[in-house]
Structures are given as structure tokens and as C-alpha cells.
Design a protein around this motif. Structure first.
Motif, PDB file in Angstrom:
ATOM      1  N   LYS A  18       0.843  -1.260  -0.462  1.00 33.50           N
ATOM      2  CA  LYS A  18      -0.152  -0.170   0.267  1.00 33.50           C
ATOM      3  C   LYS A  18       0.856   1.280   0.248  1.00 33.50           C
ATOM      4  CE  LYS A  18      -3.193   0.005   3.171  1.00 33.50           C
ATOM      5  NZ  LYS A  18      -4.019  -0.017   4.155  1.00 33.50           N
ATOM      6  N   TYR A  19       2.128   1.342   0.449  1.00 31.01           N
ATOM      7  CA  TYR A  19       2.824   2.691   0.294  1.00 31.01           C
ATOM      8  C   TYR A  19       3.173   2.773  -0.525  1.00 31.01           C
ATOM      9  CZ  TYR A  19       7.349   5.336   1.782  1.00 31.01           C
ATOM     10  OH  TYR A  19       8.571   5.716   1.635  1.00 31.01           O
ATOM     11  N   PHE A  20       4.012   1.957  -0.934  1.00 31.91           N
ATOM     12  CA  PHE A  20       4.441   2.007  -2.347  1.00 31.91           C
ATOM     13  C   PHE A  20       3.527   2.405  -3.377  1.00 31.91           C
ATOM     14  CE2 PHE A  20       7.475  -1.099  -0.967  1.00 31.91           C
ATOM     15  CZ  PHE A  20       8.651  -0.524  -0.901  1.00 31.91           C
ATOM     16  N   ILE A  21       2.533   1.995  -3.524  1.00 28.73           N
ATOM     17  CA  ILE A  21       1.283   2.584  -4.332  1.00 28.73           C
ATOM     18  C   ILE A  21       1.118   3.998  -3.881  1.00 28.73           C
ATOM     19  CG2 ILE A  21      -1.333   1.751  -5.010  1.00 28.73           C
ATOM     20  CD1 ILE A  21      -1.171  -1.293  -4.595  1.00 28.73           C
ATOM     21  N   SER A  22       0.972   4.506  -3.088  1.00 27.91           N
ATOM     22  CA  SER A  22       0.393   5.710  -2.102  1.00 27.91           C
ATOM     23  C   SER A  22       1.490   6.700  -2.847  1.00 27.91           C
ATOM     24  CB  SER A  22       0.773   5.339  -0.878  1.00 27.91           C
ATOM     25  OG  SER A  22       1.526   5.580  -0.449  1.00 27.91           O
ATOM     26  N   ASN A  23       2.874   5.556  -3.398  1.00 28.74           N
ATOM     27  CA  ASN A  23       3.322   7.155  -3.929  1.00 28.74           C
ATOM     28  C   ASN A  23       3.416   7.241  -5.533  1.00 28.74           C
ATOM     29  OD1 ASN A  23       4.970   7.769  -1.607  1.00 28.74           O
ATOM     30  ND2 ASN A  23       5.962   6.244  -1.747  1.00 28.74           N
ATOM     31  N   HIS A  24       2.283   6.878  -5.872  1.00 30.54           N
ATOM     32  CA  HIS A  24       2.250   6.705  -7.189  1.00 30.54           C
ATOM     33  C   HIS A  24       0.424   7.276  -7.196  1.00 30.54           C
ATOM     34  CE1 HIS A  24       5.517   4.276  -7.783  1.00 30.54           C
ATOM     35  NE2 HIS A  24       5.580   4.654  -9.241  1.00 30.54           N
ATOM     36  N   GLU A  25       1.180   8.219  -8.362  1.00 28.91           N
ATOM     37  CA  GLU A  25      -0.978   9.424  -7.993  1.00 28.91           C
ATOM     38  C   GLU A  25      -1.506   8.809  -9.013  1.00 28.91           C
ATOM     39  OE1 GLU A  25       0.837  12.693 -11.318  1.00 28.91           O
ATOM     40  OE2 GLU A  25       0.170  13.604  -8.775  1.00 28.91           O
ATOM     41  N   SER A 105      11.701  -6.229  -3.412  1.00 27.98           N
ATOM     42  CA  SER A 105      12.677  -4.757  -3.859  1.00 27.98           C
ATOM     43  C   SER A 105      12.317  -3.827  -4.392  1.00 27.98           C
ATOM     44  CB  SER A 105      13.364  -5.148  -4.273  1.00 27.98           C
ATOM     45  OG  SER A 105      14.113  -4.132  -5.752  1.00 27.98           O
ATOM     46  N   GLU A 106      12.259  -2.469  -3.565  1.00 31.90           N
ATOM     47  CA  GLU A 106      12.024  -0.796  -3.658  1.00 31.90           C
ATOM     48  C   GLU A 106      11.940  -0.415  -5.422  1.00 31.90           C
ATOM     49  OE1 GLU A 106      11.850   3.580  -2.808  1.00 31.90           O
ATOM     50  OE2 GLU A 106      13.424   2.183  -1.426  1.00 31.90           O
ATOM     51  N   LYS A 107      13.017  -0.716  -5.650  1.00 29.61           N
ATOM     52  CA  LYS A 107      13.505  -0.707  -7.539  1.00 29.61           C
ATOM     53  C   LYS A 107      12.107  -2.249  -8.507  1.00 29.61           C
ATOM     54  CE  LYS A 107      16.830  -1.423 -10.644  1.00 29.61           C
ATOM     55  NZ  LYS A 107      17.805  -1.756 -11.563  1.00 29.61           N
ATOM     56  N   ARG A 108      12.335  -2.848  -7.364  1.00 27.51           N
ATOM     57  CA  ARG A 108      11.240  -4.390  -8.784  1.00 27.51           C
ATOM     58  C   ARG A 108      10.158  -3.414  -8.536  1.00 27.51           C
ATOM     59  NH1 ARG A 108       9.092  -6.465 -12.137  1.00 27.51           N
ATOM     60  NH2 ARG A 108       8.983  -8.985 -11.781  1.00 27.51           N
ATOM     61  N   ILE A 109       9.636  -3.674  -7.367  1.00 28.95           N
ATOM     62  CA  ILE A 109       7.994  -2.604  -7.031  1.00 28.95           C
ATOM     63  C   ILE A 109       7.739  -1.163  -7.880  1.00 28.95           C
ATOM     64  CG2 ILE A 109       6.009  -2.105  -5.489  1.00 28.95           C
ATOM     65  CD1 ILE A 109       7.408  -4.150  -3.797  1.00 28.95           C
ATOM     66  N   ASN A 110       8.857  -0.375  -7.977  1.00 29.76           N
ATOM     67  CA  ASN A 110       8.218   0.688  -8.312  1.00 29.76           C
ATOM     68  C   ASN A 110       8.439   0.183 -10.392  1.00 29.76           C
ATOM     69  OD1 ASN A 110       7.643   2.465  -6.439  1.00 29.76           O
ATOM     70  ND2 ASN A 110       9.685   2.457  -5.952  1.00 29.76           N
ATOM     71  N   GLU A 111       8.947  -0.753 -10.211  1.00 32.07           N
ATOM     72  CA  GLU A 111       9.087  -0.795 -12.150  1.00 32.07           C
ATOM     73  C   GLU A 111       7.795  -2.010 -12.566  1.00 32.07           C
ATOM     74  OE1 GLU A 111      13.933  -1.788 -12.732  1.00 32.07           O
ATOM     75  OE2 GLU A 111      12.534  -3.376 -12.548  1.00 32.07           O
ATOM     76  N   VAL A 112       7.181  -2.371 -11.681  1.00 34.54           N
ATOM     77  CA  VAL A 112       5.953  -3.117 -12.542  1.00 34.54           C
ATOM     78  C   VAL A 112       4.746  -1.333 -11.913  1.00 34.54           C
ATOM     79  CG1 VAL A 112       3.971  -4.532 -11.276  1.00 34.54           C
ATOM     80  CG2 VAL A 112       6.001  -5.545 -11.451  1.00 34.54           C
ATOM     81  N   LEU A 113       4.825  -0.949 -10.767  1.00 32.99           N
ATOM     82  CA  LEU A 113       4.055   0.188 -10.627  1.00 32.99           C
ATOM     83  C   LEU A 113       3.902   1.318 -12.454  1.00 32.99           C
ATOM     84  CD1 LEU A 113       4.406   1.030  -7.032  1.00 32.99           C
ATOM     85  CD2 LEU A 113       2.230  -0.489  -8.223  1.00 32.99           C
ATOM     86  N   GLU A 114       5.212   1.597 -12.416  1.00 34.08           N
ATOM     87  CA  GLU A 114       5.268   2.742 -13.721  1.00 34.08           C
ATOM     88  C   GLU A 114       5.004   1.708 -14.474  1.00 34.08           C
ATOM     89  OE1 GLU A 114       6.128   5.471 -13.914  1.00 34.08           O
ATOM     90  OE2 GLU A 114       6.835   5.264 -11.899  1.00 34.08           O
ATOM     91  N   SER A 115       5.296   0.387 -14.583  1.00 34.38           N
ATOM     92  CA  SER A 115       4.518  -0.553 -16.406  1.00 34.38           C
ATOM     93  C   SER A 115       3.029  -0.625 -16.060  1.00 34.38           C
ATOM     94  CB  SER A 115       4.539  -1.843 -16.178  1.00 34.38           C
ATOM     95  OG  SER A 115       6.682  -2.061 -16.572  1.00 34.38           O
ATOM     96  N   LEU A 116       2.284  -0.716 -14.611  1.00 29.66           N
ATOM     97  CA  LEU A 116       1.255  -0.855 -15.435  1.00 29.66           C
ATOM     98  C   LEU A 116       0.578   0.633 -15.322  1.00 29.66           C
ATOM     99  CD1 LEU A 116       0.317  -2.843 -11.714  1.00 29.66           C
ATOM    100  CD2 LEU A 116       0.216  -3.923 -13.871  1.00 29.66           C
ATOM    101  N   ILE A 117       0.942   1.252 -15.092  1.00 28.01           N
ATOM    102  CA  ILE A 117       0.390   2.652 -15.514  1.00 28.01           C
ATOM    103  C   ILE A 117       0.310   3.174 -17.150  1.00 28.01           C
ATOM    104  CG2 ILE A 117       0.959   5.116 -15.108  1.00 28.01           C
ATOM    105  CD1 ILE A 117       1.574   4.844 -12.084  1.00 28.01           C
TER     106      ILE A 117
END
Length: 242
Positions: A18-25, A105-117
Motif C-alpha cells: 500500500k505504501y509503494f502504491i500511495s507514492n504513485h498518483e 525490492s523497492e526498485k522492482r515494485i516501482n518498475e512494476v507499478l510504472e509498467s502498469l501505469i
């Protein structure tokens, strides 16, 4: 906006995600579940763009839930989250969007979130299919005229220009015959020859011609439309000529 849910029975893992998702508007977390059955009930009535889905859960494991959700919503982006690599092949079969391993991994989660967007934006930006209408614009001299497709008796291509024949008028068009084939409804319109497309509903007589071909008499018009040798067999099937 990419709308998603989390299905994870471990509270710390759920909170971290949830924390990582909250950083992506551009990502909106609609719901979170610690019970896969509750998640299924919700998703049967509510459509989301994606789901973060733990695999090892009681009552209903994430892989089984993923298979059900794939049938409910074929376009849903499924991201599996697990501590085990063993399920990667199964995830591939379900056409999972991605596969996250714990600990995150913070880097890995953010990569996935950016790919989803990015994936969501590309889908939203893709051109929508334009509703087909039964009209086309042609020329009568310098004047542009809109006619209904069912007014067309046949089309003849002369050099780089298409001549569009109706009951009482002959119009011109710069459309190629291949484009006419694309826009005219089938099977009502049929390309009998490399230079002709005919409205089958306007044919009144089929006359045998040389070399086993045919020539077609068109309702209300004097000119007759040829059927080329390469098109004879298909034409006979369309008009059930034995």
C-alpha cells in the motif's frame, strides 16, 4: 487512472505494498482484502484494472482465484505476489502481468507499478473503432455529395478514379478499389473483377460469356458488369449457380 485491489492475508506485506502504491498518483487502490473469498465476491460485482494477488492463502489460493478472475475479466492485469518462485510457470499460463517475489525490492515494485501505469495509458490512447455508418461522400463535378451505400449499383475503376453508379447518376471518387472493398458491406457488395465491384442485390440477369465467365445485367442500367475468370467460382457460390 489505474484502479486496483490488493488481496494479501499478511498484514505487513499488505501495508508495505500500500505504501509503494500511495507514492504513485496515477494508481488508485480501491480495496484491500485479507480473505480471497471476500475479494472474489467484490470483484464479481466491481470491475478493476488490476489486482495484486498473494498466492499462498487459506480457503482459496491465489492461483485458483487468478484463474477465476481471468474468466470474469479477461483484461485485468494480475500481479502475483509470493515468497516462492515455483509458481512462475502457472502464472505465465494465466497470462499474469507480472510476478513479485517477497521480500519486496523497492526498485522492482516501482518498475512494476510504472509498467502498469504505462500499459493503462497506452490502452486509453489507442484509437477507438469508429462506428460504421451507411454513408459515403462522392463528387458530382466540383460538388461533394453524400449518398447511402445501398444506393450504389456498381463501381468501376478507370485509371486512378472510381466511377460510382447509382440509378440516376454517376459520381466520381479518388478512393482506390481496395478501400471500397473495405468500406462496402459484405456479402452485398462483391468484387467481380479487378476494376469492378457490384451490388449483388442489383443484379437482374447473369449471362454466360466467353471462357466460362459471366457478364451481369444490372437493374435500371444498360451497362453490363463482367466477372473475371479468377472470380467465377466464388461468384457462382455466392449466387448458388450450379
Amino acid at each position: 487512472m489505474f484502479n486496483c485491489v490488493i488481496v494479501e492475508d499478511e498484514y505487513p506485506a499488505r501495508e508495505e505494498l500500500k505504501y509503494f502504491i500511495s507514492n504513485h498518483e496515477n494508481i488508485n487502490l480501491e480495496k484491500e482484502f485479507d480473505n480471497p473469498i471476500d475479494a472474489l465476491k467484490y470483484l464479481q460485482c466491481n470491475k478493476v484494472d488490476g489486482i495484486f494477488l498473494d498466492i499462498n492463502m487459506p480457503e482459496l489460493d491465489g492461483m485458483s482465484l487468478g484463474k477465476i478472475l481471468r474468466k470474469l475479466n479477461p483484461d485485468m492485469k494480475i500481479v502475483f505476489i509470493t515468497a516462492y518462485r515455483d509458481y512462475a510457470a502457472d502464472a505465465f499460463e494465466i497470462r499474469a502481468f507480472d510476478y513479485l517475489l517477497k521480500p519486496y525490492s523497492e526498485k522492482r515494485i516501482n518498475e512494476v507499478l510504472e509498467s502498469l501505469i504505462k500499459s493503462s495509458e497506452n490502452e486509453n490512447d489507442s484509437p477507438k473503432e469508429i462506428a460504421r455508418i451507411n454513408k459515403v461522400t462522392v463528387f458530382l463535378g466540383e460538388k461533394m455529395v453524400v449518398i447511402s451505400l445501398d444506393e450504389i449499383y456498381y463501381i468501376e475503376v478507370i485509371e486512378k478514379e472510381s466511377m460510382v453508379y447509382t440509378k440516376n447518376q454517376v459520381y466520381s471518387s479518388k478512393l482506390k478499389i481496395s478501400k471500397w472493398e473495405e468500406i462496402l458491406p459484405k456479402p452485398e457488395f462483391y468484387r467481380t473483377h479487378r476494376s469492378y465491384i457490384v451490388n449483388l442485390d442489383k443484379i437482374t440477369e447473369v449471362e454466360p460469356w466467353f471462357n466460362g465467365t459471366y457478364i451481369l445485367k444490372i437493374k435500371d442500367l444498360k451497362f453490363k458488369v463482367p466477372v473475371s475468370r479468377t472470380n467465377v467460382r466464388e461468384f457462382k457460390e455466392l449466387l448458388t449457380i450450379k
